[in-house]
Design an enzyme around this catalytic site. Structure first.
Site: not given
Ligand code: SPV
Ligand code: MG
Length: 288
Positions: A60
């Site tokens: 991510d």
């Molecule tokens: C996501 O779901 O990608 C978010 C929320 O940005 S978090 O993972 O809590 O950052």
């Molecule tokens: Mg996110």
């Protein structure tokens, strides 16, 4: 696109579930229960960067490119009707963000939420375990202003996500940012926290309530998950996002099934855990 504004006007709290492909979108679209004669369902979908990236086996870190993420949106909107809240990560550099706004509008997305970080973005739930850099207030306000100028419809919204609590910058910094981002045109504020007991989020909300100019507040209660929608609504949240739960539930089930087949050299033992063949054949309308 407009439906989300209507929901924000009429629901005490708008309930949002993540979707990362057509099938999970369809589940968010159709899943409903009856309680005390009332139907309960999700109001909208969160296009999480974490689950969209993870479903593609990528980290991510904004490495899944915009076209690929747009394809996920297209896949979902072809089979659903509920409003979409798009996780826009940092929004990229301002000059690129304006194009993202136009693309999302064209795809029928209701809101993009961008977070006030710069450089290599890492998932917020790492907190300070990884190095992450918050944008300056001026820099992020500029991005919000340019995004608002770029949108062509009145219905599309840009929400600003504040990372001060994630980065241990404190509640006063978070509040100063909320004020500035609202003045720059943010249509909503997402305040993120990874604290488990929820006290930090409550303290922020108490101070936020005193601001003269407020916009709807968004919560992502992944860590402070003991708090109900009603409790979050009572302290001032308008939107509650379950950001990653469908994928987190699905992967362990798939892993268990794969392991059990490896252990038994056949699939008999996993059959009871799997949906019947009849059901998967008819799960998606139009296949017969
Ligand atoms: C996501 O779901 O990608 C978010 C929320 O940005 S978090 O993972 O809590 O950052
Ligand atoms: Mg996110």
């Amino acid at each position: 696109m407009r439906r989300l504004r209507e929901l924000m006007d009429t629901r005490p709290v708008v309930r949002v579930m993540e979707a990362h492909n057509g099938l999970s979108g369809l589940l968010v679209e159709t899943c409903a229960i009856e309680r005390n004669g009332r139907r309960e369902e999700f109001d909208a979908m969160w296009l999480s960067s974490l689950t969209d990236s993870t479903a593609k086996a990528h980290p991510d870190i904004e490495v899944v490119d915009r076209t690929s993420r747009a394809n996920t949106i297209t896949e979902i909107v072809e089979v659903t009707t509920k409003p979409i809240i798009y996780d826009g990560d940092t929004g990229g550099i301002t000059e690129h963000f304006t194009f993202l706004v136009r693309r999302l509008e064209r795809l029928g997305v209701s809101v993009v939420i961008i977070e006030d970080k710069i450089g290599l973005k890492k998932n917020s739930l790492f907190g300070t375990d990884v190095s992450q850099t918050q944008d300056t207030i001026e820099g992020f306000c500029h991005k919000i202003r340019e995004g608002k100028k770029a949108q062509v419809t009145d219905d599309f919204m840009i929400f600003a996500r504040i990372e001060s609590l994630i980065l241990n910058a404190g509640i006063p910094d978070a509040l100063a940012r909320a004020k500035a981002y609202i003045a720059a045109g943010a249509d909503g504020i997402m305040i993120h926290s990874r604290q488990k007991n929820g006290e930090e989020i409550k303290a922020f909300c108490a101070e936020y309530a005193k601001l003269d100019r407020k916009v709807p507040l968004v919560a992502v209660p992944t860590t402070y998950n003991h708090m109900t929608e009603e409790e979050l609504g009572a302290i001032g949240f308008k939107i509650v996002i379950y950001a990653n739960h469908l994928l987190r539930a699905a992967y362990p089930a798939m892993e268990r099934t794969a392991r059990t087949i490896l252990e038994n050299h056949r699939s008999l033992e996993v059959d009871k855990e799997c949906m019947p063949i009849d059901r998967i054949l008819t799960l998606i309308p139009g296949g017969k």
